[in-house]
Design a protein around this motif. Structure first.
Motif, short mmCIF file in Angstrom:
data_model
loop_
_atom_site.label_atom_id
_atom_site.label_comp_id
_atom_site.label_asym_id
_atom_site.label_seq_id
_atom_site.Cartn_x
_atom_site.Cartn_y
_atom_site.Cartn_z
N VAL A 126 -14.68 63.25 -12.13
CA VAL A 126 -15.67 62.79 -11.05
C VAL A 126 -17.00 63.77 -10.77
O VAL A 126 -17.78 63.37 -10.29
CB VAL A 126 -15.07 62.21 -9.81
CG1 VAL A 126 -14.12 61.07 -10.04
CG2 VAL A 126 -14.21 63.79 -9.29
N TYR A 127 -16.79 64.96 -11.03
CA TYR A 127 -17.95 66.21 -10.98
C TYR A 127 -18.57 66.34 -12.28
O TYR A 127 -19.57 67.10 -12.26
CB TYR A 127 -17.19 67.33 -10.54
CG TYR A 127 -16.26 67.08 -9.19
CD1 TYR A 127 -16.86 66.85 -8.00
CD2 TYR A 127 -15.04 67.10 -9.22
CE1 TYR A 127 -16.29 66.68 -6.94
CE2 TYR A 127 -14.06 67.07 -8.17
CZ TYR A 127 -14.93 66.78 -6.74
OH TYR A 127 -14.11 66.48 -5.79
N GLY A 128 -17.96 65.67 -13.30
CA GLY A 128 -18.85 65.87 -14.79
C GLY A 128 -18.11 66.76 -15.81
O GLY A 128 -18.69 67.16 -16.66
N SER A 129 -16.98 67.08 -15.46
CA SER A 129 -16.26 68.16 -16.19
C SER A 129 -15.85 67.16 -17.49
O SER A 129 -15.20 66.30 -17.59
CB SER A 129 -14.82 68.66 -15.42
OG SER A 129 -14.04 69.14 -16.52
N LEU A 130 -16.07 68.15 -18.66
CA LEU A 130 -15.81 67.37 -19.97
C LEU A 130 -14.45 67.90 -20.32
O LEU A 130 -13.72 67.12 -21.10
CB LEU A 130 -16.80 67.86 -20.98
CG LEU A 130 -16.80 67.20 -22.39
CD1 LEU A 130 -16.93 65.65 -22.08
CD2 LEU A 130 -17.94 67.85 -23.18
N MET A 131 -14.02 69.21 -20.12
CA MET A 131 -12.56 69.74 -20.55
C MET A 131 -12.24 70.82 -19.67
O MET A 131 -13.18 71.74 -19.29
CB MET A 131 -12.43 70.08 -22.10
CG MET A 131 -11.16 70.63 -22.47
SD MET A 131 -11.10 71.13 -24.16
CE MET A 131 -11.21 69.35 -24.98
N SER A 132 -10.84 70.84 -19.34
CA SER A 132 -10.51 72.10 -18.35
C SER A 132 -9.07 72.27 -18.59
O SER A 132 -8.43 71.43 -19.44
CB SER A 132 -10.93 71.79 -17.01
OG SER A 132 -10.00 70.69 -16.39
N SER A 133 -8.56 73.39 -18.16
CA SER A 133 -7.24 73.63 -17.92
C SER A 133 -6.82 73.67 -16.49
O SER A 133 -6.85 74.87 -16.31
CB SER A 133 -6.77 75.06 -18.98
OG SER A 133 -7.42 74.88 -20.20
N PRO A 134 -6.09 72.50 -16.10
CA PRO A 134 -5.73 72.60 -14.81
C PRO A 134 -4.43 73.66 -14.70
O PRO A 134 -3.72 73.89 -15.45
CB PRO A 134 -5.27 71.18 -14.40
CG PRO A 134 -4.82 70.76 -15.93
CD PRO A 134 -6.00 71.40 -16.81
N ILE A 135 -4.38 74.15 -13.39
CA ILE A 135 -3.31 75.03 -12.94
C ILE A 135 -2.19 74.24 -12.24
O ILE A 135 -2.42 73.22 -11.45
CB ILE A 135 -3.87 76.24 -12.23
CG1 ILE A 135 -4.97 76.87 -12.96
CG2 ILE A 135 -2.73 77.08 -11.59
CD1 ILE A 135 -5.48 78.10 -11.97
#
Length: 508
Positions: free
Chosen positions: A431-440
């Motif tokens: 929803v904020y535009g993130s394409l890829m991340s590693s959640p904690i």
């Protein structure tokens, strides 16, 4: 006739609670079901209503005391022991601090810091909603305190005039400390005309620089995080003062300016006087400090590993487009993507139960239910309201629950109980535009799914290149109890369920 007020049943496996706050004092008149006090357990906050109308005769368990189920908290009487209230209120020290106009026999009552909860001994004064000289009604909110766990609203213990503020915004106060003084009814009658005839002196302390207004610290923090300047936010407080709710509205209306957010976090090392003049230093709120500590604790405790996959959203988007109007007409809520992801995760957790488990000492606790945490960003920070028994809910029930929890999160109305007990979490950075991340991980949970932006990409389908709406998925998991095979299997099952939603109906 005397009526006993006792500790209610606190829930399964909960045997004791701490008396957090008394909203009445001996001598106060109470109505049936009027809230008398609040109890805190390690799971929920419990409000104790009055079982009968009458007068609060005696408080047996004071704030901060630990009480068991069915323990005696207080007694009520139908008689009017009204003498108890004036006796407690006639404090010469407090009366001396009241406005001079209140000296004609008015009573003064101290505004005290309530008990802040188990293991919490101090708080920061976030916002005063009243200023010296303002008339206040009983139970009207005077100020807001921030602890490392929750925000606490402090109501007026009596009606009158706020004659003195002893703890300014930004100051640290201890449980049981004094926040201010309220003058009695006689003082109220005298102070109100004085305020009307000469409003300028009363307003002077709050605005020493003419048109400059001291905004609420929580609003300053929220503006810094959102990258907004005060001139971009419409203040609803006194003299245009910006409150944290105003920042939330501004963020919702215009969330397209992330660039200014980098300004406060810039230079390291020596800073010139010119640069220092352009910086703004805002103290972290206790909630933000707690978020930082919990995230770091998660990294230090769990063996966090992340596995990735991607999902073709074509079928889900087509299904949603086909039925969204009928869905909203029948159920009164929009059909979003979150219900599909929640259903897909619940489906996958049945096959890979260790992702829905937690470590307790040397034991692994498997949960035969899914309490789904849905991470939500708010101006106050990241919160994770929990949708309980999501595995037994329909698409409509899930969408309604997420919408309702989301509203309460944005309004800052979530209780501690609504953010506890989750077994698995979904975080939607898309929803904020993130394409890829590693959640904690959200301890003590062992898994969290990260959703991301849907983006058209060329994909090879049956030997041909086609444009498909694709989303990267990330599963962070605790490698102490979840093996790589289980994590990959879980993510593949989520992918399969979303690419062919009919599998959810067939339980495949």
């Amino acid at each position: 006739m005397t009526t006993e007020v006792r500790v209610p049943t606190l829930g399964e496996s909960v045997t004791e609670a701490t008396v957090a706050t008394w909203f009445k004092k001996p001598g106060d008149s109470v109505a049936v079901d009027e809230m008398l006090c609040e109890l805190e357990t390690d799971k929920v906050t419990v409000e104790v209503p009055s079982p009968a109308a009458g007068t609060l005769a005696e408080i047996v368990a004071g704030e901060g005391e630990t009480v068991g189920v069915d323990a005696l908290l207080a007694t009520l009487s139908e008689g009017g022991e009204a003498t108890a209230a004036p006796a407690k209120a006639e404090a010469p020290k407090a009366e001396a601090s009241a406005a001079p106009a209140a000296s004609g026999g008015g009573e003064s009552v101290d505004v005290m810091v309530p008990t802040l909860g188990e293991s919490v001994t101090e708080a920061t004064v976030s916002t005063w909603f009243k200023k010296v000289g303002d008339t206040v009604a009983q139970d009207e909110m005077l100020c807001e305190l921030e602890t490392d766990k929750v925000s606490v609203e402090v109501p007026a213990p009596t009606a009158g005039v706020l004659s003195e503020i002893l703890a300014d915004e930004g100051s640290t106060v201890e449980a049981g400390g004094k926040l201010g003084v309220i003058g009695g009814s006689a003082g109220a009658a005298a102070a109100a005309p004085a305020q009307e005839t000469a409003p300028a002196p009363a307003a002077q302390p709050a605005s020493t620089g003419g048109k400059d207004v001291e905004h609420a610290p929580s609003a300053q923090k929220a503006m810094a995080e959102a990258g907004l300047s005060p001139d971009q936010v419409q203040g609803s407080g006194r003299d245009g003062r910006i409150m944290k709710e105003d920042v939330a509205k501004a963020v919702a209306a215009a969330s397209s300016a992330p660039a200014p957010a980098a300004a406060p976090a810039a230079p390291r090392g020596p800073v010139s006087a010119d640069d220092a003049a352009r910086e703004e230093r805002v103290k972290m709120t206790r909630l933000r400090q707690t978020i930082a500590r919990r995230l770091k604790d998660a990294q230090n405790t769990a063996a966090i590993l992340t596995t990735y996959n991607e999902v073709d959203m074509t079928e889900v988007m087509a299904l949603r487009s086909q039925y969204k109007d009928q869905f909203e007409k029948k159920h009164g809520v929009r059909l979003g993507f979150m219900s599909f992801f929640t259903k897909a995760c619940c489906h996958a957790l049945k096959e890979v139960p260790e992702v829905n488990a937690e470590i307790d000492g040397t034991d692994i606790v498997y949960k035969n239910f899914v309490h789904m945490g849905v991470a939500a960003g708010t101006p106050q920070g990241l919160v994770v309201p929990v949708i309980r028994d999501a595995d037994s809910m329909s698409f409509a029930e899930i969408e309604k629950a997420i919408a309702e929890k989301g509203r309460r999160a944005r309004d800052g109305k979530l209780s501690m109980a609504e953010m506890q007990g989750g077994t698995f979490t979904i975080s939607n950075g898309g929803v904020y535009g993130s394409l890829m991340s590693s959640p904690i991980l959200n301890p003590p949970q062992s898994g969290i799914l990260g959703m991301h932006k849907i983006q058209d990409r060329p994909m090879v389908i049956d030997g041909e290149i086609k444009i498909r709406p694709m989303m990267y998925l990330a599963l962070s998991y605790d490698h102490r109890i979840v093996d790589g095979k289980g994590a990959v299997t879980f993510l593949v099952r989520v992918k399969e369920a979303l690419e062919d939603p009919r599998r959810l109906l067939m339980d495949l």
